[in-house]
Design a protein around this motif. Structure first.
Motif, PDB file in Angstrom:
ATOM      1  N   ALA A 189       5.060  -5.472  -3.488  1.00  0.00           N
ATOM      2  CA  ALA A 189       6.303  -5.926  -4.108  1.00  0.00           C
ATOM      3  C   ALA A 189       6.309  -7.437  -4.320  1.00  0.00           C
ATOM      4  O   ALA A 189       6.992  -7.937  -5.203  1.00  0.00           O
ATOM      5  N   ASP A 190       5.561  -8.167  -3.495  1.00  0.00           N
ATOM      6  CA  ASP A 190       5.476  -9.616  -3.644  1.00  0.00           C
ATOM      7  C   ASP A 190       4.127 -10.086  -3.115  1.00  0.00           C
ATOM      8  O   ASP A 190       3.264  -9.274  -2.807  1.00  0.00           O
ATOM      9  N   ASN A 191       3.963 -11.383  -2.999  1.00  0.00           N
ATOM     10  CA  ASN A 191       2.675 -11.941  -2.598  1.00  0.00           C
ATOM     11  C   ASN A 191       2.761 -12.639  -1.238  1.00  0.00           C
ATOM     12  O   ASN A 191       1.980 -13.545  -0.959  1.00  0.00           O
ATOM     13  N   SER A 192       3.694 -12.221  -0.389  1.00  0.00           N
ATOM     14  CA  SER A 192       3.866 -12.868   0.913  1.00  0.00           C
ATOM     15  C   SER A 192       2.773 -12.431   1.888  1.00  0.00           C
ATOM     16  O   SER A 192       2.091 -11.421   1.677  1.00  0.00           O
ATOM     17  N   THR A 245       3.472  -8.921   3.247  1.00  0.00           N
ATOM     18  CA  THR A 245       3.140  -7.851   2.307  1.00  0.00           C
ATOM     19  C   THR A 245       1.631  -7.666   2.211  1.00  0.00           C
ATOM     20  O   THR A 245       1.143  -6.543   2.097  1.00  0.00           O
ATOM     21  N   SER A 283       6.720  -3.792   0.790  1.00  0.00           N
ATOM     22  CA  SER A 283       7.117  -5.170   1.066  1.00  0.00           C
ATOM     23  C   SER A 283       7.117  -5.384   2.565  1.00  0.00           C
ATOM     24  O   SER A 283       7.474  -4.499   3.331  1.00  0.00           O
ATOM     25  N   LYS A 304      10.435 -10.515   6.118  1.00  0.00           N
ATOM     26  CA  LYS A 304      10.495 -11.945   5.790  1.00  0.00           C
ATOM     27  C   LYS A 304      10.412 -12.781   7.035  1.00  0.00           C
ATOM     28  O   LYS A 304      10.835 -12.476   8.061  1.00  0.00           O
TER      29      LYS A 304
END
Length: 114
Positions: free
Chosen positions: A26-29, A32, A111, A114
């Motif tokens: 879902a993102d590039n963190s 994830t 994901s 955070k």
């Protein structure tokens, strides 16, 4: 007979991988990336992803959530047994039922917390 066994085994492998869900980041963190490494279900890849992102395995085990589930439960829910084993999920203590039909031809966006 050996040829027959080889053909049957190959057919099962192809059938097993064809019905699996597609997991998309879902993102590039960092979180994830680790979750996507769990999806690969490869202990060595997971180890290197954790190290490359300057994380500790203990922190990943205790604090990381993938799709709002603790990382161990995420691995166990979707049948990533090698990753679950690497993360210390004891499958002899917890029993779960895996709904194989829910994984058929779906795209699941992954994901990390955070």
């Amino acid at each position: 007979m050996k040829l027959f066994n080889l053909v049957c085994a190959t057919s099962l492998l192809i059938a097993g991988t064809a019905s699996a869900a597609d997991f998309v980041a879902a993102d590039n963190s960092k979180a994830t990336k680790v979750c996507m490494s769990v999806v690969k279900d490869n202990k060595i890849h997971l180890f290197h992803t954790i190290k490359k992102n300057h994380l500790k395995r203990r922190v990943v085990e205790e604090k990381l959530h993938c799709n709002d589930m603790p990382v161990g439960k995420f691995a166990a829910t979707y049948g990533f047994n090698k990753a679950a084993d690497f993360l210390g999920v004891d499958s002899t203590v917890e029993t779960s039922i895996q709904d194989i039909a829910k994984l058929d031809k779906k795209t699941i966006f992954v994901s990390g917390s955070k």
